[in-house]
Write an enzyme that holds these catalytic residues in place. Structure first.
Site, PDB file in Angstrom:
ATOM      1  N   PRO A  47     -82.610 -26.116  -5.460  1.00 51.27           N
ATOM      2  CA  PRO A  47     -81.347 -26.858  -5.502  1.00 51.27           C
ATOM      3  C   PRO A  47     -80.212 -26.066  -6.139  1.00 51.27           C
ATOM      4  O   PRO A  47     -80.338 -25.597  -7.273  1.00 51.27           O
ATOM      5  CB  PRO A  47     -81.703 -28.081  -6.359  1.00 51.27           C
ATOM      6  CG  PRO A  47     -82.784 -27.585  -7.279  1.00 51.27           C
ATOM      7  CD  PRO A  47     -83.570 -26.581  -6.485  1.00 51.27           C
ATOM      8  N   ASP A  86     -78.931 -29.634  -7.756  1.00 46.71           N
ATOM      9  CA  ASP A  86     -79.240 -29.480  -9.170  1.00 46.71           C
ATOM     10  C   ASP A  86     -77.996 -29.916  -9.942  1.00 46.71           C
ATOM     11  O   ASP A  86     -76.922 -29.329  -9.769  1.00 46.71           O
ATOM     12  CB  ASP A  86     -79.558 -28.002  -9.450  1.00 46.71           C
ATOM     13  CG  ASP A  86     -80.258 -27.815 -10.775  1.00 46.71           C
ATOM     14  OD1 ASP A  86     -80.552 -28.818 -11.445  1.00 46.71           O
ATOM     15  OD2 ASP A  86     -80.497 -26.650 -11.139  1.00 46.71           O
ATOM     16  N   TRP A 557     -84.288 -26.261 -16.142  1.00 49.74           N
ATOM     17  CA  TRP A 557     -85.280 -25.637 -15.271  1.00 49.74           C
ATOM     18  C   TRP A 557     -86.461 -26.569 -15.041  1.00 49.74           C
ATOM     19  O   TRP A 557     -87.111 -26.488 -13.990  1.00 49.74           O
ATOM     20  CB  TRP A 557     -85.761 -24.312 -15.866  1.00 49.74           C
ATOM     21  CG  TRP A 557     -84.737 -23.228 -15.796  1.00 49.74           C
ATOM     22  CD1 TRP A 557     -84.091 -22.628 -16.832  1.00 49.74           C
ATOM     23  CD2 TRP A 557     -84.232 -22.609 -14.602  1.00 49.74           C
ATOM     24  NE1 TRP A 557     -83.216 -21.676 -16.368  1.00 49.74           N
ATOM     25  CE2 TRP A 557     -83.276 -21.641 -15.009  1.00 49.74           C
ATOM     26  CE3 TRP A 557     -84.482 -22.781 -13.247  1.00 49.74           C
ATOM     27  CZ2 TRP A 557     -82.583 -20.847 -14.098  1.00 49.74           C
ATOM     28  CZ3 TRP A 557     -83.792 -21.991 -12.334  1.00 49.74           C
ATOM     29  CH2 TRP A 557     -82.858 -21.043 -12.761  1.00 49.74           C
ATOM     30  N   GLN A 593     -84.957 -15.523  -9.670  1.00 50.65           N
ATOM     31  CA  GLN A 593     -85.678 -16.788  -9.807  1.00 50.65           C
ATOM     32  C   GLN A 593     -87.168 -16.604 -10.103  1.00 50.65           C
ATOM     33  O   GLN A 593     -87.881 -17.596 -10.285  1.00 50.65           O
ATOM     34  CB  GLN A 593     -85.501 -17.633  -8.548  1.00 50.65           C
ATOM     35  CG  GLN A 593     -84.071 -18.073  -8.294  1.00 50.65           C
ATOM     36  CD  GLN A 593     -83.504 -18.878  -9.441  1.00 50.65           C
ATOM     37  OE1 GLN A 593     -84.190 -19.685 -10.046  1.00 50.65           O
ATOM     38  NE2 GLN A 593     -82.240 -18.659  -9.750  1.00 50.65           N
ATOM     39  N   LYS A 633     -65.037 -10.966  -9.971  1.00 52.55           N
ATOM     40  CA  LYS A 633     -63.613 -11.203  -9.780  1.00 52.55           C
ATOM     41  C   LYS A 633     -62.773 -10.140 -10.477  1.00 52.55           C
ATOM     42  O   LYS A 633     -61.723  -9.735  -9.987  1.00 52.55           O
ATOM     43  CB  LYS A 633     -63.241 -12.591 -10.297  1.00 52.55           C
ATOM     44  CG  LYS A 633     -63.816 -13.732  -9.458  1.00 52.55           C
ATOM     45  CD  LYS A 633     -63.417 -15.087 -10.012  1.00 52.55           C
ATOM     46  CE  LYS A 633     -64.003 -16.223  -9.174  1.00 52.55           C
ATOM     47  NZ  LYS A 633     -63.648 -17.556  -9.730  1.00 52.55           N
TER      48      LYS A 633
END
Length: 1021
Positions: A47, A86, A557, A593, A633
């Protein structure tokens, strides 16, 4: 008739049209519904949080999440895909804090937890529409109409049920341990969160500190006496640290018992440290006056750098073996000991380790084992120093230089500098983490370590090294999961504690909660978030006192790892759905992950069910810019996905992301690289498709009514052999969860299709006088394109649909309505001719050598030559070459191909009339003499080339017949007359007229020193 296809294609417009078609006809939904009775292929969606706009890295994951379920669906599986959001956790809170201008937990509580959490709830759905638009546009088929959402009461209730199971099994506990703490966020981090925030560029002090030995104490007096040292000379133990702010918490110095330590004399004092590190500490030239083993230093006592009682700090002391220290009254003449510890290293520092049990996990354990003092609370949870210290009120990193200066002023600083090293920072807010000894709630993952490791071996990881490397190593070094967070926006911890007797109870469901005696504070409509859940109390079953909820929330988590259970509100409903889909056949996310979502899924499944949560996992690499730099950025190198989607389209983007590097590797990304993928593959495929449709419409080829050709040309048999080998290879790679290699195989085949088959067959489609041969060519190319559409459907779903709709649905209305509702191709291995494939590859190699020889000799390909000589590596290759000799002769435009006999190669290499090239044991010698007859034929070919270009410039259709006019140089006119039949056939000229003509399109050309004017006019009617 097929829908006409332009060679100038706008892929973004095509894809938008295909999306509308899918939605109108409910193709995704039907791909699931129509296979309900088929075997299940389950997929779990990791998610995302929709409080920010999606980026290119999100597109990468979406593409790989889409490919495998599409493929499995076409292979006959039912593959429902449920999206998820999420919604909890610190990233959400930090975003809202920035919006509200809040900088501390105290300000949040002043603002109001209920108001703050309302803002969090609102923020997590801020960009849902953008996410849905992106997911749809890149062709990711997933059910976003009924997603699971981690903030829903049903989801939270399932999480509570999970925790209650673990509580009942003794796998959940509150421990007093050192935890990595973010002073900015005000909460602990789990070990897998810490692993995501390490930086290699942390710039910290490098300080060598002198700890003065108390020579009045017996141990020191005896030791110095045995070494013959002056007990009246100031003597120090030298230790090194990069965290001066922890020095007020020092209560011991640790040495390696078996290491050699030196006593050096410098400036009227003694300094003791590891002999092997003297030079690194700047004492390499100091005289060594005594040597001692580390074990002999144990028990020596020294003066505190900062006496905690003097500064009003709370001091506790461990009773050896006790889990927690006890409060100590003030001590006059406080001294700390030297201890032996196995964590002391001689790789850096001084071999004497500054030990502060308040800060550091090994320090804390040493404190418990050795009964050390424990300096409490001089650094608060915001990272500021408290008490009467001269540097009180400062953030710890700001206090570092003040502490160093203070030590220097008292003669306790040996040397000071800076060091750049690795240090953990908060992965959310980039604040340096501090290690605090405090209470936290844990899941006892170490209790199931062996099963965590063995269950991992049951998972197919792509790339495979993740299993034994990044993920496997993490499991081997597993520590208990720090589960609780001292925050606000998250799933509340479901533990209630009695304020009177301390009894604790885990609540596993709303029904269980509502059944508690004396229940109070439940508000309707029910919201299982803070502060509402904090108000719920009930009577203690042990003493009748009041049970209050423990105030923490869960690590987010845990929320995401609970999704296999909580997405179905299991076990309260949907039990069959949960058991049907657990464990997942497939998941996919980026490599970070492995210690995030992958770990939480794995740990929770093993803790609860004793088995892995997923069976196959593609672990993706990160995306960087074209120069290999991380996108940010500040660098100005972030690419908006819509820039690419609106310019090159989703299929081009998908193709680049799929085929550029194998899964797990870093992906360099730029718009130009996507352009290259577009040109190299998609446009090549499109041009073949456009070519087929154009000529098939001219000849009115109808696959529905066309009879099978009586015989296939060798070129057709070769292509069908390659096609069926391709189907087998792509199937094998996709079954192995390797879409990258599958895509590369398809790309290689499309290159052969365009650059060899279509180019070698072009005359068969346009000018063939043999209807059976033309039918064979159409039938072969049609079968190939339809098969390619199906092979490409999981990878480039839009162009695959477009080709299928035009080539299949237009001819066979009864066929499946979408390519994504068809079955994946199966290979016909009876059509595979490996020997023919080898022969054609040899023809391609020799053709390449022939073109290289022409380039070396400076002779254009349109100029015929008499012959070429070739030397191959075996008699088998020469025999095979006879099968494809005509292809080589035609490709390199020679009249004959002759074998170089053994022993003649050296003569040919030295023959000035031959141009020779060589590659990998193959030789080709080109006869470069151009006779008048060959020159005339070359001119005829050049004239045809010019006329073909003029046809396009005049805007004629490919099938238009024309009149050709010419006038000019006599030599060129003679060539036109001599090769009139050839020129007319090649250019579709009804007549070649030596005259001027009005209404024709004219151009002047200079060829071989002569000028000629050429005109073309379309035949009317």
């Amino acid at each position: 008739m097929f829908k006409p296809v332009s060679s100038k294609v706008n892929f973004p417009e095509l894809e938008e049209r295909i999306i509308r078609f899918w939605k109108e006809r409910r193709i995704f939904q039907r791909s699931v519904e129509e296979r309900r009775d088929r075997p299940l292929f389950s997929f779990y969606d990791g998610p995302p949080t929709a409080n920010g706009v999606p980026g290119i890295h999100h597109v990468l994951a979406r593409v790989f999440k889409d490919i495998i379920p599409r493929y499995k669906t076409m292979k006959g599986y039912c593959s429902p895909r449920k999206a998820g959001w999420d919604t909890h956790g610190l990233p959400v809170e930090l975003e809202v804090e920035r919006e509200l201008g809040l900088t501390s937990k105290a300000q949040i509580e002043e603002y109001g937890i209920a108001r703050f959490n309302d803002r969090c709830r609102e923020s997590v759905f801020r960009y849902v529409a953008e996410w849905q638009r992106m997911v749809e546009r890149v062709g990711h088929w997933i059910d976003m109409d009924d997603p699971y959402i981690t903030l829903k009461n049903e989801y939270i209730e399932s999480a509570w049920w999970m925790l209650k199971q673990l509580w009942d099994r003794g796998l959940m506990y509150q421990g007093y341990r050192v935890t990595p703490h973010c002073p900015r966020c005000g909460t602990s981090l789990s070990s897998h969160e810490v692993s995501q925030g390490y930086r290699d560029d942390a710039d910290d002090p490098s300080v060598y500190v002198k700890f003065r030995i108390d020579l009045a104490r017996p141990k020191a007096r005896v030791l110095f006496g045995s070494l013959g040292l002056d007990i009246h000379k100031p003597s120090y133990l030298l230790a090194w640290t990069t965290t001066p702010w922890t020095l007020p918490g020092n209560t011991a110095l640790a040495v390696a018992a078996e290491a050699n330590y030196a006593v050096v004399a410098q400036g009227g004092e003694y300094i003791i440290m590891a002999e092997a590190l003297l030079k690194a500490a700047g004492l390499g030239e100091a005289p060594v006056v005594a040597r001692v083993l580390g074990g002999e230093l144990v028990g020596v006592e020294y003066e505190p750098l900062f006496d905690p009682f003097r500064y009003g700090t709370r001091v506790e002391r461990f009773i050896p073996g006790s889990p927690t220290p006890v409060l100590q009254p003030p001590v006059e003449g406080l001294r700390y000991p030297v201890i032996a510890a196995d964590f002391v290293s001689l790789d850096e520092g001084t071999g004497i380790v500054h030990t502060a049990p308040s800060f550091g996990e090994v320090d804390f354990e040493a404190g418990r084992e050795q009964g050390l003092y424990f300096v409490r609370d001089y650094v608060n949870l915001q990272g500021n120093i408290e008490g009467g210290y001269p540097f009180a009120g400062k953030f710890v990193k700001e206090a570092d230089p003040l502490i160093v200066a203070d030590l220097g002023s008292r003669g306790l600083l040996h040397r000071s500098g800076r060091i750049v090293h690795t240090y953990p920072f908060c992965w959310r807010c980039d604040t340096p983490l501090l290690y605090y000894a405090k209470k936290s709630w844990y899941l006892k993952t170490t209790a199931v370590k062996e099963r965590l490791v063995s269950a991992n071996l049951e998972i197919n990881w792509v790339p495979e090294h993740i299993k034994y490397g990044r993920f496997g190593d993490w499991l081997e070094n597993n520590v208990d999961w720090a589960l609780s967070r001292e925050r606000y926006w998250g799933t509340p911890l479901n533990i209630w504690q009695c304020s009177a007797c301390g009894h604790r109870q885990a609540v596993g469901s709303l029904e269980e909660l509502r059944s508690q005696p004396g229940l109070s504070g439940v508000e309707e409509p029910l919201d299982l978030h803070r502060p509402f859940v904090d108000r719920i109390t009930f009577h203690c079953p042990q003493c009748g006192g009041t049970m209050y909820r423990e105030p923490e929330v869960l690590d987010a988590w845990f929320d995401s790892g609970a999704m296999p259970v909580a997405q179905w509100h299991y076990p309260f409903e949907n039990q069959e759905a949960f058991h049907r889909e657990f464990p997942a056949d497939y998941i996919c996310e980026a490599v970070d992950q492995t210690r995030g979502w992958f770990y939480s899924l794995h740990a929770e499944a093993v803790l609860l069910f004793g088995q892995p949560c997923f069976l196959n996992c593609i672990c993706l690499g990160h995306i960087v810019d074209a120069k290999g730099e991380k996108m940010s950025k500040s660098r100005g190198n972030v690419i908006d996905p819509w820039t690419v989607l609106n310019r090159q389209g989703a299929d081009a983007l998908r193709w680049y992301l799929i085929t550029s590097v194998p899964a797990g590797n870093v992906i360099r990304f730029s718009v130009d690289l996507v352009d290259e993928a577009l040109r190299k593959f998609l446009l090549t495929l499109w041009n073949v498709y456009s070519f087929f449709v154009t000529y098939a419409n001219i000849d009115r080829f109808d696959p529905a009514s066309a009879a099978p050709p009586p015989e296939l040309a060798e070129l057709d048999r070769w292509l069908l052999s390659e096609l069926n080998q391709l189907v087998a290879e792509v199937t094998r790679e996709m079954d192995a969860y390797n879409p990258t290699e599958a895509g590369r195989r398809i790309e290689g085949f499309v290159g052969l299709l365009s650059n060899w088959y279509v180019r070698r067959s072009r005359r068969r489609f346009w000018k063939s006088e043999n209807d059976a041969d033309k039918l064979a060519a159409y039938t072969t190319l049609y079968q190939c394109l339809v098969t390619l559409a199906k092979l490409l459907a999981p990878l480039t779903p839009f162009v695959a649909e477009e080709i299928y709709q035009n080539l299949v649905r237009s001819a066979f209305p009864q066929a499946e309505e979408s390519v994504h509702l068809t079955d994946f191709p199966t290979p016909d291995l009876s059509l595979v001719d490996e020997a023919l494939g080898q022969d054609v590859r040899l023809a391609m190699r020799l053709s390449s050598l022939g073109r290289a020889a022409r380039s070396k000799a400076g002779i254009k390909i349109r100029q015929p030559l008499a012959r070429a000589y070739v030397r191959v590596r075996s008699s088998r290759e020469w025999e095979g070459l006879q099968r494809v000799k005509s292809q080589v002769v035609d490709e390199i435009n020679v009249k004959d191909l002759v074998l170089i006999e053994p022993g003649r190669l050296d003569d040919m290499l030295n023959d000035p009339a031959l141009t020779v090239v060589e590659e990998a044991g193959y030789h080709l010698a080109l006869e470069t003499e151009i006779t008048p007859e060959l020159a005339a034929e070359g001119l005829a070919r050049e004239l045809v080339h010019r006329l073909q270009t003029m046809r396009r410039s005049a805007g004629f259709d490919i099938a238009d017949y024309i009149y050709t006019y010419y006038q000019g140089d006599e030599g060129l006119k003679k060539v036109i007359r001599e090769f009139a039949d050839y020129i007319k056939q090649e250019t579709l000229s009804r007549e070649l007229v030596e005259a001027a003509a009005e209404g024709a399109y004219w151009e002047k050309h200079r060829l071989h020193g002569g000028e000629i004017e050429l005109g073309v006019r379309r035949v009317s009617g």
